[in-house]
Write a protein that holds these residues in place. Structure first.
Motif, PDB file in Angstrom:
ATOM      1  N   LEU A  37     -26.022  21.385   9.144  1.00  0.00           N
ATOM      2  CA  LEU A  37     -24.575  20.417  10.046  1.00  0.00           C
ATOM      3  C   LEU A  37     -24.425  21.334  11.477  1.00  0.00           C
ATOM      4  CD1 LEU A  37     -21.727  19.603  10.429  1.00  0.00           C
ATOM      5  CD2 LEU A  37     -19.739  21.922   9.576  1.00  0.00           C
ATOM      6  N   ALA A  38     -24.752  22.901  11.163  1.00  0.00           N
ATOM      7  CA  ALA A  38     -25.173  23.030  12.680  1.00  0.00           C
ATOM      8  C   ALA A  38     -26.108  22.488  13.781  1.00  0.00           C
ATOM      9  CB  ALA A  38     -25.192  24.797  12.807  1.00  0.00           C
ATOM     10  N   ARG A  39     -28.212  22.135  12.270  1.00  0.00           N
ATOM     11  CA  ARG A  39     -28.657  21.712  13.146  1.00  0.00           C
ATOM     12  C   ARG A  39     -28.070  20.467  13.262  1.00  0.00           C
ATOM     13  NH1 ARG A  39     -31.155  17.342  11.572  1.00  0.00           N
ATOM     14  NH2 ARG A  39     -30.045  17.851   9.798  1.00  0.00           N
ATOM     15  N   PHE A  40     -27.895  19.159  12.749  1.00  0.00           N
ATOM     16  CA  PHE A  40     -27.115  17.870  13.191  1.00  0.00           C
ATOM     17  C   PHE A  40     -26.479  18.183  14.355  1.00  0.00           C
ATOM     18  CE2 PHE A  40     -24.269  14.014  14.169  1.00  0.00           C
ATOM     19  CZ  PHE A  40     -25.877  13.353  13.639  1.00  0.00           C
ATOM     20  N   THR A  41     -25.219  18.952  14.356  1.00  0.00           N
ATOM     21  CA  THR A  41     -24.128  19.300  15.996  1.00  0.00           C
ATOM     22  C   THR A  41     -25.088  19.835  16.907  1.00  0.00           C
ATOM     23  OG1 THR A  41     -22.821  20.342  14.066  1.00  0.00           O
ATOM     24  CG2 THR A  41     -22.013  20.790  16.840  1.00  0.00           C
ATOM     25  N   ARG A  42     -26.060  20.719  16.604  1.00  0.00           N
ATOM     26  CA  ARG A  42     -27.004  21.094  17.695  1.00  0.00           C
ATOM     27  C   ARG A  42     -27.507  19.536  18.622  1.00  0.00           C
ATOM     28  NH1 ARG A  42     -28.653  25.620  14.998  1.00  0.00           N
ATOM     29  NH2 ARG A  42     -30.452  24.476  14.394  1.00  0.00           N
ATOM     30  N   LYS A  43     -28.014  18.820  17.898  1.00  0.00           N
ATOM     31  CA  LYS A  43     -28.736  17.234  17.437  1.00  0.00           C
ATOM     32  C   LYS A  43     -27.964  16.481  19.019  1.00  0.00           C
ATOM     33  CE  LYS A  43     -32.578  16.845  14.516  1.00  0.00           C
ATOM     34  NZ  LYS A  43     -32.852  15.329  13.708  1.00  0.00           N
ATOM     35  N   ALA A  44     -26.716  16.628  18.276  1.00  0.00           N
ATOM     36  CA  ALA A  44     -24.888  15.815  18.500  1.00  0.00           C
ATOM     37  C   ALA A  44     -25.374  16.573  20.121  1.00  0.00           C
ATOM     38  CB  ALA A  44     -24.428  15.307  18.004  1.00  0.00           C
ATOM     39  N   ALA A  45     -25.164  17.025  20.041  1.00  0.00           N
ATOM     40  CA  ALA A  45     -25.046  17.783  21.377  1.00  0.00           C
ATOM     41  C   ALA A  45     -25.166  18.050  22.823  1.00  0.00           C
ATOM     42  CB  ALA A  45     -24.157  19.279  21.571  1.00  0.00           C
ATOM     43  N   ALA A  46     -27.059  18.072  21.935  1.00  0.00           N
ATOM     44  CA  ALA A  46     -27.977  17.228  22.582  1.00  0.00           C
ATOM     45  C   ALA A  46     -28.004  16.130  23.115  1.00  0.00           C
ATOM     46  CB  ALA A  46     -29.338  18.059  22.216  1.00  0.00           C
ATOM     47  N   VAL A  47     -27.799  15.238  22.809  1.00  0.00           N
ATOM     48  CA  VAL A  47     -27.836  13.683  23.121  1.00  0.00           C
ATOM     49  C   VAL A  47     -26.699  13.520  24.168  1.00  0.00           C
ATOM     50  CG1 VAL A  47     -27.546  11.089  22.077  1.00  0.00           C
ATOM     51  CG2 VAL A  47     -28.796  12.966  20.930  1.00  0.00           C
ATOM     52  N   GLY A  48     -25.184  14.445  23.811  1.00  0.00           N
ATOM     53  CA  GLY A  48     -24.243  13.958  24.606  1.00  0.00           C
ATOM     54  C   GLY A  48     -24.629  14.294  25.614  1.00  0.00           C
ATOM     55  N   ARG A  49     -25.392  15.516  26.112  1.00  0.00           N
ATOM     56  CA  ARG A  49     -25.570  16.576  27.332  1.00  0.00           C
ATOM     57  C   ARG A  49     -26.920  15.438  27.982  1.00  0.00           C
ATOM     58  NH1 ARG A  49     -22.257  19.889  28.562  1.00  0.00           N
ATOM     59  NH2 ARG A  49     -21.520  21.626  27.268  1.00  0.00           N
ATOM     60  N   SER A  50     -27.702  14.864  27.164  1.00  0.00           N
ATOM     61  CA  SER A  50     -28.900  13.974  27.876  1.00  0.00           C
ATOM     62  C   SER A  50     -28.103  12.923  28.563  1.00  0.00           C
ATOM     63  CB  SER A  50     -29.626  13.856  26.845  1.00  0.00           C
ATOM     64  OG  SER A  50     -29.103  12.624  25.988  1.00  0.00           O
ATOM     65  N   VAL A  51     -27.190  12.123  27.896  1.00  0.00           N
ATOM     66  CA  VAL A  51     -26.180  11.013  29.166  1.00  0.00           C
ATOM     67  C   VAL A  51     -25.389  11.243  29.585  1.00  0.00           C
ATOM     68  CG1 VAL A  51     -27.529   9.559  27.131  1.00  0.00           C
ATOM     69  CG2 VAL A  51     -24.876  10.273  26.702  1.00  0.00           C
ATOM     70  N   PHE A  52     -24.527  12.509  29.285  1.00  0.00           N
ATOM     71  CA  PHE A  52     -23.144  12.432  29.483  1.00  0.00           C
ATOM     72  C   PHE A  52     -23.047  13.614  30.506  1.00  0.00           C
ATOM     73  CE2 PHE A  52     -18.234  13.754  29.656  1.00  0.00           C
ATOM     74  CZ  PHE A  52     -17.839  12.714  30.268  1.00  0.00           C
TER      75      PHE A  52
END
Length: 386
Positions: free
Chosen positions: A184-199
């Protein structure tokens, strides 16, 4: 062409009923604290959750025309200043977010795609995040949430290819919790990184309120988001419980709160919906719950007063309408609206026809929230619609 797919209400509830775990499935809270605090500014954003899924039948499918009128009502009659746009389907999410922004509402955009490969979920986050950034650059007020309770929706965190399989494994104890939380922590970090990269505005996530079950590293986000379904008799108990989410030193958004439409529903916390027998055809209400719109309305008002007293960043009532849980005044045994958190009641033109058209009517909760929001409303731009 929007090719995303989602999880139906029946699938989600039928599977989740087996396991009282997190988020919308938490049991009612138990505590006895005293004291409270009164803030000066109140909530910064007052809103409602608006789900844009594909619907379980053609009759309940998302409609752009219906959405536009709903957004108008949410602004002009509910007096909300924020629309929490959630669900699956990038086209539906972005069209609704654009309408809300055009009408001058604060947009909380949150894609919730599930039961598809991880890559598709991350792609959906990226596409929605890019759209949220365009709205922000055009001058709209926007927060972007990368998702909701990933442990349930994202395959690979809990064993199982579908929600039903995942909750089944949780129920049976076939889950290594330490491993689950690492994934869960791994995917949350991925999702946050994707979010930061575009927003490049405020980034958030909607977590279960059980931090032991779903610990989140809030350093990844700008706003702490919690799906909150506790029940206490005293307002001070809510304050005491909610204070722990402020320890991160970040704004706190209540991304969901609400209750169902019968006596005793608030005491059931996030399990209030579990009074439906989904194995029956058509689905039936279990037991003999007593319909009470007043109970639902009073709970929402109580929670809003707590949130106002704590000067929280945002609170979004769950939810505006639940088309797949229609009200049946002629048949209490089939009045699925009893188990709905919606502040409006969906009424079919032809109750026994799954494909029937329908309309909604306000519940007491709608009027109660409208009064609360109206008293504190700040004049909002009316957009191009007038």
């Amino acid at each position: 062409m929007d090719k995303t797919k989602g999880i139906s209400r029946a699938q989600f509830l039928a599977g989740s009923a087996a396991v009282g775990l997190a988020g919308a499935m938490l049991p009612a809270g138990q505590a006895s604290a005293t004291g409270g605090e009164r803030g000066r500014g109140g909530l910064q954003h007052r809103g409602v959750v608006y789900t844009v899924g594909a619907g379980e039948t053609p009759g309940t499918a998302w409609s752009a025309a219906r959405m536009r009128e709903d957004v108008r009502v949410i602004r002009d009659e509910l007096h909300a200043d924020t629309l929490d746009v959630t669900g699956d389907g990038v086209d539906r999410l972005t069209a609704t977010a654009a309408e809300a922004a055009e009408r001058g509402l604060h947009v909380w955009l949150q894609p919730t795609l599930g039961d598809v490969p991880e890559r598709e979920i991350l792609d959906s986050i990226a596409e929605c995040g890019r759209f949220a950034e365009r709205l922000r650059r055009q001058g709209a007020s926007v927060d972007f949430s990368v998702g909701c309770e990933f442990w349930l929706f994202v395959p690979g965190i809990v064993p199982g290819a579908t929600v039903l399989e995942r909750v089944g494994n949780l129920q049976k104890g076939n889950v290594d919790m330490a491993q689950m939380q690492r994934r869960l922590a791994r995917f949350t970090r991925k999702a946050a990184a994707v979010g930061r990269s575009v927003f490049h505005g405020r980034l958030s996530y909607a977590a279960a309120q059980d931090e032991e079950f779903e610990p989140v590293d809030w350093n990844l986000f700008d706003v702490v988001g919690i799906d909150y379904y506790s029940y206490f008799r005293q307002p001070a108990d809510y304050v005491r419980e909610l204070r722990r989410y402020l320890r991160w030193g970040k704004p706190l958004a209540i991304t969901e709160f609400g209750t169902c439409t019968y006596l005793g529903a608030p005491e059931s916390g996030g399990m209030g919906w579990n009074i439906v027998d989904h194995d029956k055809e058509p689905e039936e209400i279990k037991g003999d719950p007593v319909r009470s719109e007043r109970t639902q309305a009073a709970y929402l008002v109580d929670l809003l007063e707590v949130f106002e007293s704590m000067d929280l960043y945002a609170a979004m009532a769950f939810e505006f309408v639940t088309a797949d849980a229609p009200h049946r005044p002629d048949s209490p045994r089939h009045d699925l609206d009893l188990a709905s958190y919606s502040i409006t009641k969906a009424i079919k033109d032809h109750p026994d026809d799954p494909a029937s058209d329908w309309h909604w009517e306000p519940k007491e909760a709608f009027h109660a929230v409208a009064r609360q929001y109206g008293r504190r409303a700040r004049p909002a731009p009316r957009g191009d619609h007038g």
